[in-house]
Design a protein around this motif. Structure first.
Motif, mmCIF file in Angstrom:
data_model
loop_
_atom_site.group_PDB
_atom_site.id
_atom_site.type_symbol
_atom_site.label_atom_id
_atom_site.label_comp_id
_atom_site.label_asym_id
_atom_site.label_seq_id
_atom_site.Cartn_x
_atom_site.Cartn_y
_atom_site.Cartn_z
ATOM 1 N N SER A 257 48.239 47.951 74.704
ATOM 2 C CA SER A 257 48.947 48.987 75.454
ATOM 3 C C SER A 257 49.728 48.381 76.615
ATOM 4 N N ASN A 258 50.973 48.814 76.764
ATOM 5 C CA ASN A 258 51.802 48.414 77.898
ATOM 6 C C ASN A 258 52.234 49.683 78.627
ATOM 7 N N ASP A 259 51.623 49.931 79.775
ATOM 8 C CA ASP A 259 51.899 51.164 80.520
ATOM 9 C C ASP A 259 53.242 51.125 81.229
ATOM 10 N N GLU A 260 53.734 49.932 81.505
ATOM 11 C CA GLU A 260 55.020 49.810 82.190
ATOM 12 C C GLU A 260 56.173 50.136 81.242
ATOM 13 N N LYS A 261 56.093 49.615 80.016
ATOM 14 C CA LYS A 261 57.158 49.856 79.034
ATOM 15 C C LYS A 261 56.829 51.011 78.088
ATOM 16 N N LYS A 262 55.681 51.621 78.298
ATOM 17 C CA LYS A 262 55.274 52.837 77.588
ATOM 18 C C LYS A 262 55.273 52.681 76.071
ATOM 19 N N PHE A 263 54.440 51.766 75.612
ATOM 20 C CA PHE A 263 54.221 51.676 74.178
ATOM 21 C C PHE A 263 52.780 51.278 73.899
ATOM 22 N N LEU A 264 52.339 51.610 72.706
ATOM 23 C CA LEU A 264 50.987 51.292 72.271
ATOM 24 C C LEU A 264 51.055 50.882 70.809
ATOM 25 N N VAL A 265 50.489 49.723 70.493
ATOM 26 C CA VAL A 265 50.481 49.232 69.119
ATOM 27 C C VAL A 265 49.034 49.100 68.661
ATOM 28 N N SER A 266 48.713 49.764 67.554
ATOM 29 C CA SER A 266 47.360 49.721 67.007
ATOM 30 C C SER A 266 47.341 48.822 65.775
ATOM 31 N N PHE A 267 46.375 47.900 65.735
ATOM 32 C CA PHE A 267 46.189 47.048 64.563
ATOM 33 C C PHE A 267 44.960 47.522 63.806
ATOM 34 N N GLN A 268 45.173 47.914 62.550
ATOM 35 C CA GLN A 268 44.089 48.332 61.669
ATOM 36 C C GLN A 268 44.115 47.422 60.445
ATOM 37 N N PRO A 269 43.137 46.520 60.303
ATOM 38 C CA PRO A 269 43.148 45.597 59.154
ATOM 39 C C PRO A 269 43.132 46.308 57.809
ATOM 40 N N SER A 270 42.520 47.486 57.749
ATOM 41 C CA SER A 270 42.538 48.253 56.500
ATOM 42 C C SER A 270 43.773 49.142 56.497
ATOM 43 N N ASP A 271 43.994 49.841 55.386
ATOM 44 C CA ASP A 271 45.147 50.730 55.288
ATOM 45 C C ASP A 271 44.868 52.109 55.863
ATOM 46 N N LYS A 272 43.712 52.270 56.467
ATOM 47 C CA LYS A 272 43.360 53.569 57.025
ATOM 48 C C LYS A 272 44.119 53.833 58.325
ATOM 49 N N ARG B 115 52.801 52.802 67.630
ATOM 50 C CA ARG B 115 53.074 52.043 66.413
ATOM 51 C C ARG B 115 51.762 51.584 65.764
ATOM 52 N N LEU B 116 51.776 51.528 64.436
ATOM 53 C CA LEU B 116 50.601 51.137 63.662
ATOM 54 C C LEU B 116 50.959 49.965 62.756
#
Length: 212
Positions: A64-79, A93-94
């Motif tokens: 998470s980057n609160d300054e640039k307002k984005f969040l990227v989630s890493f899920q090793p499975s396809d769920k 983003r996923l």
């Protein structure tokens, strides 16, 4: 600030179990040392203390980057992630691969609009594959950006060989996208890739509107 979990993994070479720290949530501003590990790609690498083997241990992680307002989630499975956080005005983003996870973070850390970048990458890849069929170009990997250009790698065996796209071109497409009013029909996380470009309708933004 988030805290790590301690888990046990087994070395694939010597078979000896050892403990490692897993950071399931990383805050760019509060944990700059972890941000650096993400940016240089070492976040999920562990060294076996018994034989020295480098072990790649992927696990679910959110950056998470609160300054640039984005969040990227890493899920090793396809769920899909269990829940979508309530963070208004954030880009969510996923990614399901570590390569995609690292790349997505680098793109957004550079302040680029990643949906525009995906559209441009898709169009340029198609053009290059037609022009240079002998090179078998199927994907451009984002490398970095400076004040004038965005750089992509197209051959993993020769990372020094790069394609550069002027930032002015990216901005021109971004303006088109903004003025079109394009809004993807997706709530929550977006996996921005070739499939997204093909199915979201984003390419329709390039079709000139009929004059009334």
């Amino acid at each position: 600030m988030s805290k790590p979990n301690t888990v046990s993994i087994t070395c694939p070479d010597c078979g000896t179990p050892f403990e490692m720290e897993q950071w399931n949530v990383i805050h760019a501003q509060k944990q700059p040392e972890l941000r650096e590990k993400i940016m240089n790609g070492s976040m999920f690498l562990q060294t076996c203390p018994h034989c020295g083997t480098r072990v790649l241990a992927a696990y679910t992680c959110i950056y998470s980057n609160d300054e640039k307002k984005f969040l990227v989630s890493f899920q090793p499975s396809d769920k899909e992630p269990a829940a979508t956080p309530f963070v208004p005005d954030y880009k969510l983003r996923l990614e399901h691969t570590l390569l995609g996870f690292f790349e997505r973070i680098r793109i957004l850390e550079c302040g680029l609009d990643d949906l525009t970048l995906e559209m441009v990458r898709y169009l340029v890849t198609a053009q290059l594959s037609r022009q240079f069929p002998e090179k078998h170009i199927t994907h451009l990997l984002f490398d970095n950006a400076d004040n004038e250009n965005v750089f992509f790698q197209y051959d993993s065996n020769n990372p020094s060989e790069q394609i550069q796209i002027p930032l002015a071109t990216i901005w021109r497409y971004e303006d088109q996208l903004t003025h079109s009013g394009f809004r993807p029909n997706i709530k929550g996380y977006i996996t921005a890739n070739d499939k997204f470009v093909q199915e979201s309708g984003i390419l329709n933004c390039l079709i000139p509107k009929k004059q009334s």
